[in-house]
Design an enzyme around this catalytic site. Structure first.
Site, PDB file in Angstrom:
ATOM      1  N   TYR A  32       0.827  -1.202   0.000  1.00  0.00           N
ATOM      2  CA  TYR A  32       0.000   0.000   0.000  1.00  0.00           C
ATOM      3  C   TYR A  32       0.856   1.243   0.000  1.00  0.00           C
ATOM      4  CZ  TYR A  32       0.725   0.966   5.040  1.00  0.00           C
ATOM      5  OH  TYR A  32       1.261   1.294   6.263  1.00  0.00           O
ATOM      6  N   ARG A  51       8.311   4.074  -4.603  1.00  0.00           N
ATOM      7  CA  ARG A  51       8.385   3.061  -3.543  1.00  0.00           C
ATOM      8  C   ARG A  51       7.373   1.941  -3.783  1.00  0.00           C
ATOM      9  NH1 ARG A  51       7.614   5.104   2.435  1.00  0.00           N
ATOM     10  NH2 ARG A  51       5.462   5.305   1.707  1.00  0.00           N
ATOM     11  N   ARG A 100      -7.993 -20.905  -1.861  1.00  0.00           N
ATOM     12  CA  ARG A 100      -6.879 -20.535  -0.977  1.00  0.00           C
ATOM     13  C   ARG A 100      -5.709 -21.489  -1.217  1.00  0.00           C
ATOM     14  NH1 ARG A 100      -5.168 -22.118   4.389  1.00  0.00           N
ATOM     15  NH2 ARG A 100      -4.100 -20.393   5.447  1.00  0.00           N
ATOM     16  N   LYS A 150       6.408  -2.058   1.916  1.00  0.00           N
ATOM     17  CA  LYS A 150       5.226  -1.469   2.573  1.00  0.00           C
ATOM     18  C   LYS A 150       4.023  -2.396   2.412  1.00  0.00           C
ATOM     19  CE  LYS A 150       3.131   3.107   3.240  1.00  0.00           C
ATOM     20  NZ  LYS A 150       3.291   3.183   4.684  1.00  0.00           N
ATOM     21  N   GLU A 182      11.563   2.349  14.466  1.00  0.00           N
ATOM     22  CA  GLU A 182      10.708   3.458  14.000  1.00  0.00           C
ATOM     23  C   GLU A 182       9.428   3.474  14.815  1.00  0.00           C
ATOM     24  OE1 GLU A 182       9.569   2.697   9.858  1.00  0.00           O
ATOM     25  OE2 GLU A 182       9.634   0.554  10.267  1.00  0.00           O
TER      26      GLU A 182
END
Ligand code: PDD
Length: 286
Positions: A32, A51, A100, A150, A182
């Site tokens: 995301y 990114r 799945r 991310k 962070e």
């Protein structure tokens, strides 16, 4: 009601649908980006797009056909939803195979799912928190080892936010092997004298787009930047501390684990960096 984007269509939010077999839902197999909007314009869109492409590549995720047109999609959502100040959330998953399975689906038959939506945040750049500063606690970093990608695996950061809330503070700084990595959804910094200290890039942290811009502006303003690990004790002994992210820009941190940082109030360096960051990014907004 918002108009959102899902797989090529602009729809009312209650009509947008994703399959129960979507790999984002079943496996957190998705990436995301969050881009801020100020005065109806996108802040640092190029950085977020770059990114995003890196995140896709690191996970061997096929590039969706819309990838080259994402700026247009962002702008269209800003327009359709009359966003002045706010955020655009974008998520791309490996798509929805018909069952799945741990094995990645064949990219020839399963195409990525692409979703974008807006979040209205009136006065985003004038948040009262920026004048007051925020308080953080430290928690052990229990995330996976590829934090530079991310991904939508946000369960631990979300638990961290809840730990902060339970402790009566605003956020948590995560610590690994004695060093701060962070914040739950932001990069962490301390200031000692004229030096800004923030953790070096690596797999242990997200390579913040705001971080890159702020460090560039800091160097241009003749401030010294040291990219290295620091401890909670060093943060408690620093003159100032702050965080950066697309949703908070530069936000002063005034307390770490119950200890006041500096004077226990937002300091001049963080305030100056916030001002420079907002001024310069507004000028370059698209
Ligand atoms: N979070 N570190 C983490 C773990 C983050 O989730 C984020 C961003 C950042 C800052 O990156 P940037 O400057 O590119 O926003 C650092 C977004 C805002 C979020 O999850 O909402």
């Amino acid at each position: 009601m918002r108009t959102v984007y899902v797989n090529g269509a602009y729809l009312p939010e209650n009509e947008a649908k994703v399959s129960i077999f979507d790999r984002g839902f079943l496996m957190a197999d998705g990436v995301y980006e969050v881009t801020s909007v100020l005065d109806g314009k996108l802040i640092d869109f190029a950085g977020h797009a770059k990114r995003l492409e890196r995140s896709l590549n690191e996970l061997d995720m096929p590039h969706p056909d819309v990838l080259p047109d994402l700026l247009e999609v962002h702008r269209e959502l800003v327009r359709l939803n009359y966003v002045e100040d706010g955020l655009i959330y974008l998520q791309i998953t490996r798509g929805a195979p018909d069952d799945r399975d741990f094995v990645f689906p064949d990219p020839e038959t399963t195409t990525p799912t692409v979703v974008l939506f807006t979040q209205d945040k009136p006065g985003l750049a004038n948040s009262p928190a920026a004048k007051k500063g925020i308080k953080v606690i430290s928690i052990e970093d229990q995330r996976w080892a590829r934090r530079d990608i991310k991904t939508v695996q946000l369960l631990f950061p979300s638990m961290g936010k809840m730990m902060a809330k339970a402790a009566g503070v605003d956020d948590a700084w995560m610590v690994e092997d004695g060093a701060v990595t962070e914040g739950t959804s932001n990069n962490a910094y301390i200031i000692k004298g004229n030096t800004i200290i923030t953790r070096h890039l690596g797999n242990e942290i997200l390579h913040g787009i705001t971080r890159a811009a702020v460090l560039r502006f800091a160097k241009e303003a003749q401030m010294k930047v040291e990219e290295r690990s620091f401890t909670i004790a060093e943060a408690q002994d620093a003159d100032e501390a702050f965080i950066t992210s697309a949703s908070t820009f530069v936000m002063p941190v005034v307390e770490v684990d119950g200890v006041a940082v500096g004077a226990g109030a937002p300091g001049p360096v963080a305030a100056r960096l916030r001002e420079i960051y907002l001024d310069e990014s507004r000028k370059m907004a698209v």
